[in-house]
Design a protein around this motif. Structure first.
Motif, PDB file in Angstrom:
ATOM      1  N   MET A  38      -0.516  39.463 -19.770  1.00 29.94           N
ATOM      2  CA  MET A  38      -1.319  39.497 -18.565  1.00 29.94           C
ATOM      3  C   MET A  38      -0.630  38.629 -17.518  1.00 29.94           C
ATOM      4  SD  MET A  38      -5.197  38.028 -17.934  1.00 29.94           S
ATOM      5  CE  MET A  38      -5.092  36.806 -19.165  1.00 29.94           C
ATOM      6  N   GLN A  39      -0.571  39.178 -16.315  1.00 34.46           N
ATOM      7  CA  GLN A  39       0.048  38.431 -15.237  1.00 34.46           C
ATOM      8  C   GLN A  39      -0.819  38.545 -13.979  1.00 34.46           C
ATOM      9  OE1 GLN A  39       3.996  39.011 -12.697  1.00 34.46           O
ATOM     10  NE2 GLN A  39       4.432  38.735 -14.845  1.00 34.46           N
ATOM     11  N   VAL A  40      -1.089  37.402 -13.360  1.00 36.80           N
ATOM     12  CA  VAL A  40      -1.847  37.345 -12.103  1.00 36.80           C
ATOM     13  C   VAL A  40      -1.008  36.563 -11.113  1.00 36.80           C
ATOM     14  CG1 VAL A  40      -3.901  36.422 -10.972  1.00 36.80           C
ATOM     15  CG2 VAL A  40      -4.098  37.487 -13.241  1.00 36.80           C
ATOM     16  N   ARG A  41      -0.763  37.182  -9.956  1.00 35.35           N
ATOM     17  CA  ARG A  41      -0.011  36.496  -8.902  1.00 35.35           C
ATOM     18  C   ARG A  41      -0.763  36.605  -7.585  1.00 35.35           C
ATOM     19  NH1 ARG A  41       4.920  39.742 -10.279  1.00 35.35           N
ATOM     20  NH2 ARG A  41       5.080  40.089  -8.050  1.00 35.35           N
ATOM     21  N   VAL A  42      -1.002  35.465  -6.977  1.00 41.45           N
ATOM     22  CA  VAL A  42      -1.588  35.395  -5.637  1.00 41.45           C
ATOM     23  C   VAL A  42      -0.495  34.797  -4.773  1.00 41.45           C
ATOM     24  CG1 VAL A  42      -3.421  34.414  -4.222  1.00 41.45           C
ATOM     25  CG2 VAL A  42      -3.913  35.132  -6.579  1.00 41.45           C
ATOM     26  N   GLN A  43      -0.023  35.568  -3.795  1.00 39.44           N
ATOM     27  CA  GLN A  43       1.186  35.176  -3.065  1.00 39.44           C
ATOM     28  C   GLN A  43       1.123  35.612  -1.608  1.00 39.44           C
ATOM     29  OE1 GLN A  43       3.627  37.626  -5.762  1.00 39.44           O
ATOM     30  NE2 GLN A  43       4.311  38.815  -3.964  1.00 39.44           N
ATOM     31  N   ALA A  44       1.861  34.909  -0.783  1.00 43.77           N
ATOM     32  CA  ALA A  44       1.983  35.268   0.628  1.00 43.77           C
ATOM     33  C   ALA A  44       3.075  36.318   0.830  1.00 43.77           C
ATOM     34  CB  ALA A  44       2.292  34.027   1.465  1.00 43.77           C
ATOM     35  N   ASP A  45       4.093  36.282   0.002  1.00 40.79           N
ATOM     36  CA  ASP A  45       5.258  37.148   0.191  1.00 40.79           C
ATOM     37  C   ASP A  45       4.964  38.609  -0.109  1.00 40.79           C
ATOM     38  OD1 ASP A  45       6.839  34.955   0.862  1.00 40.79           O
ATOM     39  OD2 ASP A  45       7.400  34.603  -1.229  1.00 40.79           O
ATOM     40  N   PRO A  46       5.586  39.519   0.646  1.00 42.32           N
ATOM     41  CA  PRO A  46       5.475  40.946   0.336  1.00 42.32           C
ATOM     42  C   PRO A  46       6.070  41.238  -1.040  1.00 42.32           C
ATOM     43  CG  PRO A  46       6.516  40.601   2.486  1.00 42.32           C
ATOM     44  CD  PRO A  46       6.417  39.265   1.824  1.00 42.32           C
ATOM     45  N   PHE A  47       5.705  42.370  -1.602  1.00 40.80           N
ATOM     46  CA  PHE A  47       6.265  42.789  -2.883  1.00 40.80           C
ATOM     47  C   PHE A  47       6.577  44.280  -2.832  1.00 40.80           C
ATOM     48  CE2 PHE A  47       1.684  43.163  -3.205  1.00 40.80           C
ATOM     49  CZ  PHE A  47       1.492  44.388  -3.822  1.00 40.80           C
ATOM     50  N   ASP A  48       7.434  44.715  -3.720  1.00 43.88           N
ATOM     51  CA  ASP A  48       7.838  46.112  -3.815  1.00 43.88           C
ATOM     52  C   ASP A  48       7.029  46.750  -4.943  1.00 43.88           C
ATOM     53  OD1 ASP A  48       9.147  48.502  -4.647  1.00 43.88           O
ATOM     54  OD2 ASP A  48      11.063  47.775  -3.893  1.00 43.88           O
ATOM     55  N   ALA A  49       6.056  47.584  -4.592  1.00 39.61           N
ATOM     56  CA  ALA A  49       5.164  48.180  -5.588  1.00 39.61           C
ATOM     57  C   ALA A  49       5.932  49.020  -6.605  1.00 39.61           C
ATOM     58  CB  ALA A  49       4.088  49.023  -4.900  1.00 39.61           C
ATOM     59  N   GLY A  50       6.933  49.747  -6.170  1.00 38.15           N
ATOM     60  CA  GLY A  50       7.713  50.567  -7.092  1.00 38.15           C
ATOM     61  C   GLY A  50       8.463  49.721  -8.106  1.00 38.15           C
ATOM     62  N   ALA A  51       9.085  48.660  -7.629  1.00 34.88           N
ATOM     63  CA  ALA A  51       9.814  47.764  -8.529  1.00 34.88           C
ATOM     64  C   ALA A  51       8.858  47.063  -9.488  1.00 34.88           C
ATOM     65  CB  ALA A  51      10.615  46.739  -7.722  1.00 34.88           C
ATOM     66  N   GLU A  52       7.701  46.649  -8.983  1.00 38.20           N
ATOM     67  CA  GLU A  52       6.711  45.989  -9.839  1.00 38.20           C
ATOM     68  C   GLU A  52       6.211  46.935 -10.925  1.00 38.20           C
ATOM     69  OE1 GLU A  52       5.974  42.870  -9.929  1.00 38.20           O
ATOM     70  OE2 GLU A  52       6.660  42.146  -7.977  1.00 38.20           O
ATOM     71  N   LEU A  53       5.929  48.180 -10.545  1.00 35.03           N
ATOM     72  CA  LEU A  53       5.458  49.166 -11.518  1.00 35.03           C
ATOM     73  C   LEU A  53       6.537  49.453 -12.561  1.00 35.03           C
ATOM     74  CD1 LEU A  53       3.438  51.194 -12.625  1.00 35.03           C
ATOM     75  CD2 LEU A  53       4.262  52.831 -10.903  1.00 35.03           C
ATOM     76  N   ASN A  54       7.768  49.622 -12.120  1.00 32.45           N
ATOM     77  CA  ASN A  54       8.855  49.883 -13.067  1.00 32.45           C
ATOM     78  C   ASN A  54       9.038  48.735 -14.043  1.00 32.45           C
ATOM     79  OD1 ASN A  54       9.396  52.403 -12.009  1.00 32.45           O
ATOM     80  ND2 ASN A  54      11.013  51.677 -10.656  1.00 32.45           N
ATOM     81  N   ALA A  55       9.010  47.506 -13.549  1.00 32.57           N
ATOM     82  CA  ALA A  55       9.175  46.343 -14.421  1.00 32.57           C
ATOM     83  C   ALA A  55       8.000  46.228 -15.393  1.00 32.57           C
ATOM     84  CB  ALA A  55       9.301  45.071 -13.586  1.00 32.57           C
ATOM     85  N   PHE A  56       6.793  46.450 -14.903  1.00 34.18           N
ATOM     86  CA  PHE A  56       5.607  46.385 -15.760  1.00 34.18           C
ATOM     87  C   PHE A  56       5.692  47.436 -16.859  1.00 34.18           C
ATOM     88  CE2 PHE A  56       1.255  47.774 -16.766  1.00 34.18           C
ATOM     89  CZ  PHE A  56       0.716  46.579 -17.210  1.00 34.18           C
ATOM     90  N   THR A  57       5.995  48.672 -16.477  1.00 36.21           N
ATOM     91  CA  THR A  57       6.068  49.769 -17.442  1.00 36.21           C
ATOM     92  C   THR A  57       7.137  49.501 -18.499  1.00 36.21           C
ATOM     93  OG1 THR A  57       5.287  51.324 -15.762  1.00 36.21           O
ATOM     94  CG2 THR A  57       6.399  52.268 -17.672  1.00 36.21           C
ATOM     95  N   ALA A  58       8.279  48.965 -18.081  1.00 37.35           N
ATOM     96  CA  ALA A  58       9.364  48.680 -19.022  1.00 37.35           C
ATOM     97  C   ALA A  58       8.999  47.568 -20.003  1.00 37.35           C
ATOM     98  CB  ALA A  58      10.627  48.303 -18.252  1.00 37.35           C
ATOM     99  N   SER A  59       8.024  46.740 -19.631  1.00 33.95           N
ATOM    100  CA  SER A  59       7.706  45.577 -20.471  1.00 33.95           C
ATOM    101  C   SER A  59       6.591  45.828 -21.485  1.00 33.95           C
ATOM    102  CB  SER A  59       7.308  44.390 -19.582  1.00 33.95           C
ATOM    103  OG  SER A  59       6.020  44.598 -19.025  1.00 33.95           O
ATOM    104  N   VAL A  60       5.900  46.937 -21.400  1.00 36.80           N
ATOM    105  CA  VAL A  60       4.759  47.158 -22.291  1.00 36.80           C
ATOM    106  C   VAL A  60       5.191  47.913 -23.548  1.00 36.80           C
ATOM    107  CG1 VAL A  60       2.998  47.024 -20.505  1.00 36.80           C
ATOM    108  CG2 VAL A  60       4.006  49.228 -21.013  1.00 36.80           C
TER     109      VAL A  60
END
Length: 146
Positions: free
Chosen positions: A1-23
């Motif tokens: 489980m990961q929770v991030r509260v941040q000011a910086d923008p993020f790349d949804a595609g990269a986040e989804l790819n990394a998440f999917t690869a890690s499960v």
């Protein structure tokens, strides 16, 4: 489980790819990305405030509940704060479960609770002034199904 509260923008595609690869052990991954919308047609920007520590803890509790309730393999929540313009990504939820039903339901569960219970304060700024965003009864009503 990961929770991030941040000011910086993020790349949804990269986040989804990394998440999917890690499960491991998931048969389904569901993602939702929220975007700052310009409902009135005159939004200059939105300002989102939170209390560091309190906000992350509240979201972690929500995600922990979803992990148990829906037998999730993993979950990711990213939520931004600060000054965001129209069409910018404001948040993302990813859930991974052995079966698609739990992946979809858990994502909806998290979205409903994030919308109504996550301690964020949002102010819309337009050329005409600024207003704090009030809670909507439809968002509160959505919680009743859980």
């Amino acid at each position: 489980m990961q929770v991030r509260v941040q000011a910086d923008p993020f790349d949804a595609g990269a986040e989804l790819n990394a998440f999917t690869a890690s499960v491991d052990g998931a048969g389904a991954v569901v993602s939702f990305s929220g975007i700052v919308r310009d409902v009135s047609g005159g939004l200059a920007h939105m300002e989102i405030e939170h209390y560091p520590g309190m906000t992350e803890r509240a979201i972690r509790d929500m995600v922990g509940d979803a992990m148990t309730r829906f037998s999730l393999v993993d979950a990711l929540v990213i939520h931004r704060y600060g000054r965001l313009g129209p069409n910018e990504l404001i948040m993302m939820v990813c859930t991974a479960a052995p079966h698609r039903g739990d992946a979809f339901l858990s994502a909806e569960f998290l979205m409903d609770f994030l919308k109504s219970r996550a301690p964020f304060w949002k102010k819309e700024v337009t050329a005409d002034g600024e207003d704090w965003v009030a809670s909507k009864s439809a968002d509160e009503d959505a919680l009743s199904r859980w």
